[in-house]
Write a protein that holds these residues in place. Structure first.
Motif, PDB file in Angstrom:
ATOM      1  N   ARG A 246     -20.425  -5.734  35.299  1.00 61.76           N
ATOM      2  CA  ARG A 246     -21.284  -6.039  36.302  1.00 61.76           C
ATOM      3  C   ARG A 246     -21.889  -7.431  36.169  1.00 61.76           C
ATOM      4  O   ARG A 246     -22.195  -8.018  37.204  1.00 61.76           O
ATOM      5  CB  ARG A 246     -22.376  -4.981  36.520  1.00 61.76           C
ATOM      6  N   HIS A 247     -21.946  -7.803  35.125  1.00 59.25           N
ATOM      7  CA  HIS A 247     -22.545  -9.059  34.891  1.00 59.25           C
ATOM      8  C   HIS A 247     -21.679 -10.100  34.158  1.00 59.25           C
ATOM      9  O   HIS A 247     -22.424 -11.214  33.974  1.00 59.25           O
ATOM     10  CB  HIS A 247     -23.957  -8.975  33.878  1.00 59.25           C
ATOM     11  N   LYS A 248     -20.387  -9.916  33.908  1.00 60.26           N
ATOM     12  CA  LYS A 248     -19.580 -10.907  33.365  1.00 60.26           C
ATOM     13  C   LYS A 248     -18.498 -11.140  34.352  1.00 60.26           C
ATOM     14  O   LYS A 248     -17.986 -10.009  34.796  1.00 60.26           O
ATOM     15  CB  LYS A 248     -19.307 -10.627  32.062  1.00 60.26           C
TER      16      LYS A 248
ATOM     17  N   THR B 171       1.164  -4.353  32.379  1.00 59.07           N
ATOM     18  CA  THR B 171       0.205  -4.654  31.190  1.00 59.07           C
ATOM     19  C   THR B 171      -0.463  -6.116  31.421  1.00 59.07           C
ATOM     20  O   THR B 171      -0.095  -6.894  31.909  1.00 59.07           O
ATOM     21  CB  THR B 171       0.964  -4.767  29.986  1.00 59.07           C
ATOM     22  N   VAL B 172      -1.892  -5.674  31.588  1.00 58.86           N
ATOM     23  CA  VAL B 172      -2.852  -6.963  31.766  1.00 58.86           C
ATOM     24  C   VAL B 172      -3.781  -7.382  30.561  1.00 58.86           C
ATOM     25  O   VAL B 172      -4.467  -6.221  30.312  1.00 58.86           O
ATOM     26  CB  VAL B 172      -3.638  -6.648  33.191  1.00 58.86           C
ATOM     27  N   GLU B 173      -3.935  -8.388  30.148  1.00 61.54           N
ATOM     28  CA  GLU B 173      -4.780  -8.907  29.084  1.00 61.54           C
ATOM     29  C   GLU B 173      -5.992  -9.621  29.914  1.00 61.54           C
ATOM     30  O   GLU B 173      -5.598 -10.434  30.678  1.00 61.54           O
ATOM     31  CB  GLU B 173      -4.221  -9.522  27.975  1.00 61.54           C
ATOM     32  N   ALA B 174      -7.004  -9.544  29.463  1.00 62.44           N
ATOM     33  CA  ALA B 174      -8.166  -9.981  30.106  1.00 62.44           C
ATOM     34  C   ALA B 174      -9.203 -10.406  29.022  1.00 62.44           C
ATOM     35  O   ALA B 174      -9.599  -9.823  27.980  1.00 62.44           O
ATOM     36  CB  ALA B 174      -8.840  -9.144  31.101  1.00 62.44           C
ATOM     37  N   ALA B 175     -10.093 -11.555  29.404  1.00 62.41           N
ATOM     38  CA  ALA B 175     -11.159 -12.109  28.318  1.00 62.41           C
ATOM     39  C   ALA B 175     -12.276 -12.574  29.076  1.00 62.41           C
ATOM     40  O   ALA B 175     -12.400 -12.995  30.364  1.00 62.41           O
ATOM     41  CB  ALA B 175     -10.593 -13.275  27.711  1.00 62.41           C
ATOM     42  N   TRP B 176     -13.388 -12.171  28.523  1.00 60.89           N
ATOM     43  CA  TRP B 176     -14.741 -12.211  29.314  1.00 60.89           C
ATOM     44  C   TRP B 176     -15.461 -13.651  28.669  1.00 60.89           C
ATOM     45  O   TRP B 176     -16.365 -13.585  27.905  1.00 60.89           O
ATOM     46  CB  TRP B 176     -15.597 -11.231  29.114  1.00 60.89           C
TER      47      TRP B 176
ATOM     48  N   SER C  43     -14.185  -1.091  23.612  1.00 67.80           N
ATOM     49  CA  SER C  43     -14.386  -0.415  24.781  1.00 67.80           C
ATOM     50  C   SER C  43     -15.469  -0.956  25.512  1.00 67.80           C
ATOM     51  O   SER C  43     -15.468  -0.217  26.696  1.00 67.80           O
ATOM     52  CB  SER C  43     -14.525   1.229  24.375  1.00 67.80           C
ATOM     53  N   ALA C  44     -16.043  -1.575  25.243  1.00 63.61           N
ATOM     54  CA  ALA C  44     -17.494  -2.271  26.099  1.00 63.61           C
ATOM     55  C   ALA C  44     -16.773  -3.133  27.186  1.00 63.61           C
ATOM     56  O   ALA C  44     -17.317  -2.948  28.553  1.00 63.61           O
ATOM     57  CB  ALA C  44     -18.255  -2.868  25.308  1.00 63.61           C
ATOM     58  N   HIS C  45     -15.704  -3.934  27.094  1.00 60.07           N
ATOM     59  CA  HIS C  45     -15.176  -4.801  28.072  1.00 60.07           C
ATOM     60  C   HIS C  45     -13.677  -4.234  28.474  1.00 60.07           C
ATOM     61  O   HIS C  45     -12.774  -4.155  27.329  1.00 60.07           O
ATOM     62  CB  HIS C  45     -15.179  -6.158  27.646  1.00 60.07           C
TER      63      HIS C  45
ATOM     64  N   PRO D 167     -13.978 -11.140  39.613  1.00 60.86           N
ATOM     65  CA  PRO D 167     -15.499 -11.087  40.049  1.00 60.86           C
ATOM     66  C   PRO D 167     -16.240 -10.059  39.255  1.00 60.86           C
ATOM     67  O   PRO D 167     -15.835  -9.237  38.678  1.00 60.86           O
ATOM     68  CB  PRO D 167     -15.525 -10.971  41.358  1.00 60.86           C
ATOM     69  N   LYS D 168     -17.397 -10.333  38.815  1.00 58.26           N
ATOM     70  CA  LYS D 168     -18.111  -9.328  38.155  1.00 58.26           C
ATOM     71  C   LYS D 168     -18.122  -8.051  39.072  1.00 58.26           C
ATOM     72  O   LYS D 168     -18.446  -8.073  40.215  1.00 58.26           O
ATOM     73  CB  LYS D 168     -19.931  -9.795  38.331  1.00 58.26           C
TER      74      LYS D 168
END
Length: 510
Positions: A64-66, A121-126, A34-36, A100-101
């Motif tokens: 906000r920072h990644k 449906t969207v998958e994302a990675a930081w 849940s954090a990202h 963007p952040k």
């Protein structure tokens, strides 16, 4: 003494396992799912040209920072989701796009017009700097479903536009009397439908809106319809105050004249805020201007022998559409106002002689062209006559002024004496000098720039024999014919002849 050997291998292994296990638990706890995450929203429009529904998907990065990277995009219906961003050509897909952040990216998906529901449906990675394959980055998987069919199916592209729904654009140049009207979009009007537009110019009483106004020339009218999707209109504009209007409709919509409390074009003027004029985009389709009156005021002047001036006023030129109020001014406070209706002439004002030295004709407080004048003596005015009665003792001179003339000043000079008289019209004035040694008297009319010399030559005086001479006869004019006639009178009667001449002196003796 026997000392058993103690093995530390098993306790160390257990300790290591415990450490490794606790470390693994800490890593999992530091990267909760849940954090990202990403947030997905969608809006939908109908493309009437293609008959497709257009979905705009917005994907927001929670961090906000990644920076996040979209690693997978799954759409239902399974049509491409293309990236919307400045500098792109509209063909790049949303997959692989960095977010963007605390920013967002958008993608556009086109689906059939009868689609009722869509899901993304969207998958994302930081990914962070220094990440390796052995250290997986935080990831998330989010989806969003939106309903599309609430407003019914998206209609297919039309092949034409109804005249009642059509939009237009226009240009307008009032001072030049030109305009264009163009059908907006790429679709023609349906069937045999036509839409007329008309350009019309007016005579106007002022450069601002005022009535009455009268149509100038012929209005120009044309229609849009069929294959004709643009028209050009042009009218003549009067060389005076005018109004030019670009109106919705044909020549049957033209109002002539425009009068106070009468009908107006109102929102029929293209560019107006109301309908139907607001169905065409462009400048306001009306103009008021012009730098002179729509009248032709004129004045002519005629001097009379009695010193008066008759001023004839006219308003009958080609652009005379309104009454003109003239003001005739003379010197010494004379003023008279005269209104002349359009197309009228020969309205006369007589300026008395005492005011005729400087005359002006004004309209709206300004002197009109050729509107200044002063009295000039007509060439056919009868001249005053001079007669003489010469005796041995006296020399009498008489000036007679005819009826219908101006009062005239006459200076009589004989020897060193001068007598002046003002002779009224229809009367005479005389002076008598004692006879002297001077052979002639000088008679001057300074206002007429005339003078003549009268010879004193009585017969029979001083041994010349004869007694008194009969009175002289009047002679007028300066022409040679007058001189000859005077000579005949002289021979017949034996009188003294006197002839006047402008700016010169003629000397006669009997």
């Amino acid at each position: 003494m026997f000392r058993p050997k103690l093995s530390l291998r098993r306790p160390l292994a257990v300790l290591a396992a415990a450490i490794i296990g606790s470390t693994g638990a800490a890593v999992v706890a530091a990267t909760p799912a849940s954090a990202h995450h990403t947030t997905i929203t969608g809006t939908v429009d109908c493309d009437r040209l293609t008959g497709e529904r257009v979905i705009t998907w917005t994907v927001v990065n929670s961090e906000r920072h990644k920076t996040a990277t979209i690693t997978s995009v799954t759409a239902d219906p399974a049509t491409p989701v293309l990236l919307v961003a400045e500098g792109t050509d509209g063909t790049a897909e949303l997959k692989g796009t960095p977010i963007p952040k605390a920013g967002q990216v958008q993608g556009v998906q086109r689906v059939p017009g009868d689609t009722q529901r869509a899901t993304l449906t969207v998958e994302a990675a930081w990914f962070q700097k220094g990440d390796s394959q052995r250290k997986k980055p935080p990831t998330s998987k989010d989806h969003k479903t939106i309903e599309l069919g609430a407003d019914g199916a998206c209609a297919p592209a039309p092949k034409c536009v109804d005249a009642g729904d059509a939009k237009y654009s226009h240009t307008f140049d009032g001072p030049k009397g030109t305009a264009t009207v163009k059908l907006a979009g790429d679709l023609p009007l349906c069937g045999e439908e036509k839409q007329y537009f008309t350009l019309v110019s007016y005579f106007a009483p002022r450069p601002q809106f005022a009535t009455p106004q009268y149509v100038y020339g012929t209005p120009d009218s044309d229609f849009l319809g069929g294959t004709q999707t643009e028209i050009e209109l042009k009218v003549d504009v009067p060389d005076c105050h005018t109004q030019v209007d670009l109106i919705w409709g044909g020549v049957d919509e033209v109002i002539d004249p425009l009068v106070e409390n009468g009908p107006r074009y109102g929102s029929k003027k293209l560019g107006d805020r109301g309908a139907p004029g607001n169905r065409s985009t462009g400048p306001q389709g009306w103009y008021n201007g012009g730098d002179k009156n729509c009248t032709t005021p004129a004045a002519t002047f005629a001097s009379a022998c009695d010193g008066t001036v008759t001023v004839s006023l006219s308003n009958d030129g080609s652009i005379s559409k309104y009454p003109v109020e003239f003001e005739v001014r003379g010197e010494n406070g004379f003023s008279e106002k005269v209104t002349v209706e359009p197309g009228k002439a020969n309205n006369e004002t007589v300026v008395p002689a005492e005011h005729a030295g400087a005359i002006e004709v004004l309209v709206d407080g300004e002197v009109i062209d050729n509107g200044s004048y002063k009295w000039e003596r007509p060439e056919d005015c009868p001249l005053p006559t001079i007669t003489a009665d010469a005796t041995c003792e006296t020399f009498a001179l008489t000036a007679s002024n005819p009826e219908g003339a101006q009062p005239v000043k006459v200076d009589f000079t004989y020897g060193d004496k001068t007598e002046s008289r003002t002779v009224k019209p229809g009367s005479s004035e005389s002076v008598t000098f004692p006879a002297g040694d001077d052979e002639a008297a000088l008679v001057s009319l300074p206002e007429l720039e005339l003078e003549l010399e009268v010879v004193y030559a009585p017969e029979g005086c001083g041994g010349g024999g004869g007694g008194e001479e009969p009175p002289g006869l009047p002679v007028t004019g300066v022409a040679a014919g007058g001189i000859a006639a005077g000579a005949i009178v002289l021979l017949a009667v034996g009188a003294v002849l006197f002839v006047m001449a402008r700016r010169r002196r003629i000397h006669f003796t009997a």
